[in-house]
Design a protein around this motif. Structure first.
Motif, PDB file in Angstrom:
ATOM      1  N   GLU A 161      16.228  31.677   4.174  1.00 19.10           N
ATOM      2  CA  GLU A 161      16.576  30.338   3.682  1.00 19.10           C
ATOM      3  C   GLU A 161      18.098  30.153   3.578  1.00 19.10           C
ATOM      4  O   GLU A 161      18.604  29.033   3.726  1.00 19.10           O
ATOM      5  CB  GLU A 161      15.931  30.091   2.313  1.00 19.10           C
ATOM      6  N   ILE A 162      18.828  31.256   3.293  1.00 18.23           N
ATOM      7  CA  ILE A 162      20.271  31.147   3.066  1.00 18.23           C
ATOM      8  C   ILE A 162      21.086  31.826   4.167  1.00 18.23           C
ATOM      9  O   ILE A 162      22.311  31.755   4.172  1.00 18.23           O
ATOM     10  CB  ILE A 162      20.654  31.773   1.711  1.00 18.23           C
ATOM     11  N   LYS A 163      20.411  32.417   5.088  1.00 20.54           N
ATOM     12  CA  LYS A 163      21.066  33.216   6.133  1.00 20.54           C
ATOM     13  C   LYS A 163      21.902  32.349   7.080  1.00 20.54           C
ATOM     14  O   LYS A 163      21.522  31.238   7.416  1.00 20.54           O
ATOM     15  CB  LYS A 163      19.992  33.968   6.923  1.00 20.54           C
ATOM     16  N   THR A 164      23.038  32.881   7.476  1.00 22.44           N
ATOM     17  CA  THR A 164      23.813  32.290   8.574  1.00 22.44           C
ATOM     18  C   THR A 164      24.053  33.388   9.621  1.00 22.44           C
ATOM     19  O   THR A 164      24.017  34.588   9.320  1.00 22.44           O
ATOM     20  CB  THR A 164      25.159  31.728   8.098  1.00 22.44           C
ATOM     21  N   THR A 165      24.281  32.959  10.843  1.00 20.57           N
ATOM     22  CA  THR A 165      24.453  33.910  11.953  1.00 20.57           C
ATOM     23  C   THR A 165      25.749  33.653  12.692  1.00 20.57           C
ATOM     24  O   THR A 165      26.312  32.555  12.657  1.00 20.57           O
ATOM     25  CB  THR A 165      23.270  33.807  12.942  1.00 20.57           C
ATOM     26  N   LYS A 166      26.192  34.710  13.378  1.00 20.61           N
ATOM     27  CA  LYS A 166      27.435  34.601  14.147  1.00 20.61           C
ATOM     28  C   LYS A 166      27.228  33.874  15.465  1.00 20.61           C
ATOM     29  O   LYS A 166      28.166  33.302  16.013  1.00 20.61           O
ATOM     30  CB  LYS A 166      28.003  36.000  14.402  1.00 20.61           C
ATOM     31  N   ASP A 167      25.985  33.942  15.961  1.00 20.70           N
ATOM     32  CA  ASP A 167      25.699  33.275  17.230  1.00 20.70           C
ATOM     33  C   ASP A 167      24.676  32.170  17.005  1.00 20.70           C
ATOM     34  O   ASP A 167      23.895  32.207  16.067  1.00 20.70           O
ATOM     35  CB  ASP A 167      25.166  34.272  18.253  1.00 20.70           C
ATOM     36  N   ASN A 168      24.687  31.214  17.879  1.00 18.91           N
ATOM     37  CA  ASN A 168      23.808  30.048  17.739  1.00 18.91           C
ATOM     38  C   ASN A 168      22.350  30.383  17.999  1.00 18.91           C
ATOM     39  O   ASN A 168      21.455  29.621  17.640  1.00 18.91           O
ATOM     40  CB  ASN A 168      24.269  28.936  18.690  1.00 18.91           C
ATOM     41  N   GLN A 169      22.081  31.540  18.608  1.00 18.96           N
ATOM     42  CA  GLN A 169      20.697  31.933  18.864  1.00 18.96           C
ATOM     43  C   GLN A 169      20.068  32.632  17.654  1.00 18.96           C
ATOM     44  O   GLN A 169      18.860  32.901  17.631  1.00 18.96           O
ATOM     45  CB  GLN A 169      20.625  32.881  20.082  1.00 18.96           C
ATOM     46  N   GLY A 170      20.846  32.947  16.634  1.00 15.76           N
ATOM     47  CA  GLY A 170      20.335  33.564  15.418  1.00 15.76           C
ATOM     48  C   GLY A 170      20.071  35.042  15.536  1.00 15.76           C
ATOM     49  O   GLY A 170      19.299  35.606  14.747  1.00 15.76           O
ATOM     50  N   LEU A 171      20.743  35.727  16.474  1.00 15.77           N
ATOM     51  CA  LEU A 171      20.479  37.148  16.697  1.00 15.77           C
ATOM     52  C   LEU A 171      21.450  38.048  15.933  1.00 15.77           C
ATOM     53  O   LEU A 171      21.116  39.192  15.618  1.00 15.77           O
ATOM     54  CB  LEU A 171      20.565  37.467  18.199  1.00 15.77           C
ATOM     55  N   GLN A 172      22.642  37.569  15.614  1.00 14.33           N
ATOM     56  CA  GLN A 172      23.644  38.386  14.931  1.00 14.33           C
ATOM     57  C   GLN A 172      23.881  37.864  13.520  1.00 14.33           C
ATOM     58  O   GLN A 172      24.429  36.791  13.330  1.00 14.33           O
ATOM     59  CB  GLN A 172      24.969  38.373  15.718  1.00 14.33           C
ATOM     60  N   SER A 173      23.475  38.635  12.551  1.00 12.38           N
ATOM     61  CA  SER A 173      23.596  38.221  11.155  1.00 12.38           C
ATOM     62  C   SER A 173      25.058  38.179  10.722  1.00 12.38           C
ATOM     63  O   SER A 173      25.866  39.032  11.117  1.00 12.38           O
ATOM     64  CB  SER A 173      22.837  39.194  10.257  1.00 12.38           C
ATOM     65  N   ALA A 174      25.381  37.195   9.891  1.00  9.32           N
ATOM     66  CA  ALA A 174      26.743  37.073   9.355  1.00  9.32           C
ATOM     67  C   ALA A 174      26.810  37.584   7.913  1.00  9.32           C
ATOM     68  O   ALA A 174      27.748  37.267   7.176  1.00  9.32           O
ATOM     69  CB  ALA A 174      27.188  35.616   9.422  1.00  9.32           C
ATOM     70  N   PRO A 232      24.512  42.806   1.020  1.00  7.63           N
ATOM     71  CA  PRO A 232      23.052  42.864   1.144  1.00  7.63           C
ATOM     72  C   PRO A 232      22.294  42.402  -0.091  1.00  7.63           C
ATOM     73  O   PRO A 232      21.086  42.169  -0.035  1.00  7.63           O
ATOM     74  CB  PRO A 232      22.792  44.350   1.408  1.00  7.63           C
ATOM     75  N   GLY A 233      22.991  42.249  -1.224  1.00  9.92           N
ATOM     76  CA  GLY A 233      22.281  41.881  -2.447  1.00  9.92           C
ATOM     77  C   GLY A 233      21.475  43.051  -3.001  1.00  9.92           C
ATOM     78  O   GLY A 233      21.603  44.194  -2.551  1.00  9.92           O
ATOM     79  N   ASP A 234      20.615  42.767  -3.969  1.00 11.29           N
ATOM     80  CA  ASP A 234      19.809  43.819  -4.592  1.00 11.29           C
ATOM     81  C   ASP A 234      18.473  43.216  -5.041  1.00 11.29           C
ATOM     82  O   ASP A 234      18.428  42.492  -6.043  1.00 11.29           O
ATOM     83  CB  ASP A 234      20.541  44.413  -5.794  1.00 11.29           C
ATOM     84  N   PRO A 235      17.389  43.500  -4.311  1.00 13.02           N
ATOM     85  CA  PRO A 235      16.105  42.900  -4.707  1.00 13.02           C
ATOM     86  C   PRO A 235      15.636  43.338  -6.090  1.00 13.02           C
ATOM     87  O   PRO A 235      15.020  42.558  -6.813  1.00 13.02           O
ATOM     88  CB  PRO A 235      15.149  43.371  -3.606  1.00 13.02           C
ATOM     89  N   LEU A 295      17.263  41.208  -8.455  1.00 10.54           N
ATOM     90  CA  LEU A 295      17.100  39.809  -8.073  1.00 10.54           C
ATOM     91  C   LEU A 295      18.433  39.162  -7.686  1.00 10.54           C
ATOM     92  O   LEU A 295      18.723  38.016  -8.032  1.00 10.54           O
ATOM     93  CB  LEU A 295      16.421  39.010  -9.202  1.00 10.54           C
ATOM     94  N   ILE A 296      19.251  39.931  -6.951  1.00  7.26           N
ATOM     95  CA  ILE A 296      20.511  39.426  -6.426  1.00  7.26           C
ATOM     96  C   ILE A 296      20.319  39.160  -4.933  1.00  7.26           C
ATOM     97  O   ILE A 296      19.943  40.058  -4.173  1.00  7.26           O
ATOM     98  CB  ILE A 296      21.655  40.434  -6.629  1.00  7.26           C
ATOM     99  N   ALA A 297      20.532  37.933  -4.529  1.00 10.99           N
ATOM    100  CA  ALA A 297      20.311  37.548  -3.138  1.00 10.99           C
ATOM    101  C   ALA A 297      21.434  38.069  -2.253  1.00 10.99           C
ATOM    102  O   ALA A 297      22.564  38.278  -2.710  1.00 10.99           O
ATOM    103  CB  ALA A 297      20.220  36.036  -3.032  1.00 10.99           C
ATOM    104  N   PRO A 298      21.153  38.298  -0.970  1.00  9.67           N
ATOM    105  CA  PRO A 298      22.246  38.640  -0.038  1.00  9.67           C
ATOM    106  C   PRO A 298      23.207  37.456   0.089  1.00  9.67           C
ATOM    107  O   PRO A 298      22.839  36.312  -0.199  1.00  9.67           O
ATOM    108  CB  PRO A 298      21.511  38.920   1.274  1.00  9.67           C
ATOM    109  N   THR A 299      24.420  37.735   0.492  1.00  7.77           N
ATOM    110  CA  THR A 299      25.416  36.660   0.626  1.00  7.77           C
ATOM    111  C   THR A 299      25.823  36.511   2.091  1.00  7.77           C
ATOM    112  O   THR A 299      25.889  37.480   2.852  1.00  7.77           O
ATOM    113  CB  THR A 299      26.667  36.951  -0.226  1.00  7.77           C
ATOM    114  N   TYR A 300      26.090  35.248   2.424  1.00  6.43           N
ATOM    115  CA  TYR A 300      26.475  34.885   3.781  1.00  6.43           C
ATOM    116  C   TYR A 300      27.591  33.853   3.695  1.00  6.43           C
ATOM    117  O   TYR A 300      27.637  33.060   2.734  1.00  6.43           O
ATOM    118  CB  TYR A 300      25.304  34.274   4.548  1.00  6.43           C
TER     119      TYR A 300
END
Length: 594
Positions: free
Chosen positions: A296-309, A313-316, A319-324
């Motif tokens: 829901e909050i993820k952004t990527t380096k490429d427009n195809q969504g293959l490289q995570s930005a 990593p956060g901490d499940p 209850l700390i969400a990953p940051t982008y």
């Protein structure tokens, strides 16, 4: 010579209802027979109609003008000396049986029922009976009920506030635990009491194991693991409204996590090939939240969504969400994620809020039943069931007084689901419901068994009262407002303990469970004394009015009225209202600094 018990003669017979012309020799409303005084012609009292070698018995349902047959009114012009009697049973030889094999004839004598007659009806002690009180009309005659029919055919205890419901429940349960001689008649009894107001811990001390959200005074911590509850209802509480497509994806994710749990820890009886989303297999809500929030909050380096930005990593577990980095406009990036997005940010925020709210710890962080991130748990479901219904005491009290009201119905549905499913599926083994039946007592039932559209507890109790008899699960409904309880549930109750009821709508509910011509018995409900009940149905030999045995002072529920006058009469003393606030915050009514 005219018998001193003679009340009158049969004047008309219409099925099980007869009209009786009173004997004019009865000069007053009291008769002295064998040194005992009896009130004559009282609504709700019994009459005897001799039929040669056996006797018919009936209950007076109406007296006076409304009891006279229409033909008698036309012929005589008055109708003061008539009674309506509802036939209920007969004694052949020495055994009382419900129902009748023959009808009385016109002019047959109708007699007052004495204590000797009542002793013949109620005096036999059969296996499986418990004594609950004494007949109101004859204090020397004990009232016994059939335990088999009480549990298997379900029951209801109904009465206005202050009528003695809680004391009746405590007395009834104490009667199951120990008899008048101090013996334990049913050492393997299994009763679960849902105590909404925390009234019964002191009343059942020594006979019960007490569980409480905020344990004190010897109580144990109450935990209801979310993963053993209905997933649909649990998700609705945790996340609110979710669109069907997104809900399906969430449930698929939960099923995946449950399958993953089976690879980490062996759960007896679990088969990956038959696993469903509602199978009671542990899974981590924290991990579920983390896995759902990421796309829901993820952004990527490429427009195809293959490289995570991702930058952190956060901490499940915390209850700390990953940051982008935030998505940028144009073609330079970062880009919004397009894979696996369910558009449920608001719902996931509510889920996280619930997980962080300490008042829900008993359900969302259930002690040693809380799954780790990989789904493993220290204690399995069998240990929870054993702590509730498999210990060496006959009664379990689940004190729900510290439960938030917004989750009460779902929580009770979850408790009942755990108990019923466990006993249903184990019905062929010694610990199951058929080999060792279970009685579930539900206090303040109108709070969660109402007629509103969304009531998980009501739906679960409907299933129990419809199917429970076959699988050894019985229900006892306790309420001060029977008119607010779902009709299907009340209609399945085979026995009613009707205490004082002042509301006409509530009385109508009880009346619907009686034969048509016993309305006079229900009419006496507003004038019953505290602790006095009319017992109707399959567990009682006859509809009877009885005084329920009072438990000893130390074994009574904490439901009595406070002594207003004596409390207000005391000299004023400055109070410690910091302690009041502390008790509120701690959810512990007996809180103290020490």
């Amino acid at each position: 010579m005219i018998a001193p018990t003679l009340l009158g003669h049969v004047g008309a017979v219409a099925g099980s209802t007869i009209s009786v012309r009173q004997f004019e020799g009865i000069a007053s409303g009291i008769a002295i027979i064998g040194g005992r005084s009896y009130r004559v012609g009282q609504v709700g009292s019994f009459v005897r109609i001799p039929q040669g070698y056996h006797n018919l018995y009936g209950i007076i349902a109406d007296v006076g003008a409304t009891a006279a047959p229409e033909t008698a009114v036309r012929q005589e012009g008055h109708s003061d000396w008539w009674m309506t009697v509802q036939l209920v049973g007969e004694i052949i030889d020495a055994t009382f049986e419900r129902g009748i094999s023959q009808y009385p004839a016109i002019r047959d004598e109708v007699h007052l029922v004495t204590e000797d007659d009542l002793a013949r009806i109620y005096g036999t002690i059969d296996v499986g009976q418990v004594t609950i009180g004494r007949l109101s009309a004859a204090e020397g005659i004990p009232v016994r009920i059939d335990l088999d029919k009480l549990v298997s055919r379900h029951s209801a205890v109904l009465g206005s506030t202050g009528s003695g419901k809680s004391t009746t429940i405590a007395s009834l349960l104490r009667s199951i635990v120990t008899d008048d001689s101090g013996a334990v008649p049913f050492p393997s009894a299994r009763v679960l009491l849902l105590d909404v107001h925390g009234e019964y811990a002191s009343a059942l001390k020594g006979a019960a194991r007490i569980f409480k959200v905020n344990p004190s005074d010897g109580a144990e911590a109450l935990y209801i693991p979310y993963w053993a509850m209905d997933i649909g209802e649990t998700l609705q509480f945790l996340m609110g409204k979710v669109e069907e497509k997104s809900l399906t994806s969430i449930q698929d994710k939960i099923l995946f996590e449950k399958n993953a749990s089976l690879t980490k820890q062996k759960f007896l009886g679990a088969d990956p090939n038959s696993l469903t989303v509602n199978s009671p297999i542990p899974f981590s809500l924290k991990k579920l939240w983390y896995d759902l929030i990421d796309p829901e909050i993820k952004t990527t380096k490429d427009n195809q969504g293959l490289q995570s930005a991702q930058t952190s990593p956060g901490d499940p577990d915390k209850l700390i969400a990953p940051t982008y980095p935030a998505a940028a406009l144009g073609t330079a990036g970062p880009f919004l994620n397009k894979l696996g997005v369910l558009s449920i940010r608001r719902q996931l925020a509510q889920l996280r809020s619930r997980l962080l709210d300490r008042q829900y710890d008993f359900m969302l962080h259930p002690g040693k039943w809380e799954p780790a991130l990989d789904g493993s748990v220290e204690r399995d479901l069998g240990e929870l069931l054993e702590s509730w219904i498999g210990h060496d005491r006959p009664i379990t009290v689940l004190d729900l007084s510290g439960i938030p009201s917004d989750v009460m119905s779902r929580l009770i549905a979850g408790i009942l689901n755990i108990i019923y499913e466990g006993l249903f599926w184990s019905r062929e083994i010694p610990e199951g419901g058929r080999s060792r039946p279970q009685l579930i007592v539900m206090e303040e039932a109108h709070r969660y068994l109402g007629k509103e559209a969304d009531s998980p507890a009501r739906d679960m109790v409907q299933r129990i009262v419809k199917e429970g008899r076959k699988f050894g699960v019985g229900a006892m409904i306790v309420s001060q407002r029977p008119s607010e309880i779902d009709d299907t549930i009340l209609s399945q109750c085979g026995t009613f303990f009707a205490l004082r009821l002042t509301n006409a709508t509530d009385r109508a509910k009880v009346q619907s469970a009686l034969p048509d011509n016993l309305s006079g018995v229900v009419d006496s409900l507003p004038v019953l004394r505290t602790g006095e009940a009319i017992v109707i149905g399959e567990a009682a030999k006859l509809p009877i009015r009885c005084r329920v045995n009072l438990p000893s002072e130390e074994n009574r529920p904490q439901s009595g009225d406070p002594p207003v006058a004596s409390a207000w009469k005391q000299a004023f003393k400055k109070g410690k209202y910091d302690d009041v606030a502390a008790a509120w915050r701690s959810q512990n009514p007996s809180w103290s600094k020490s």
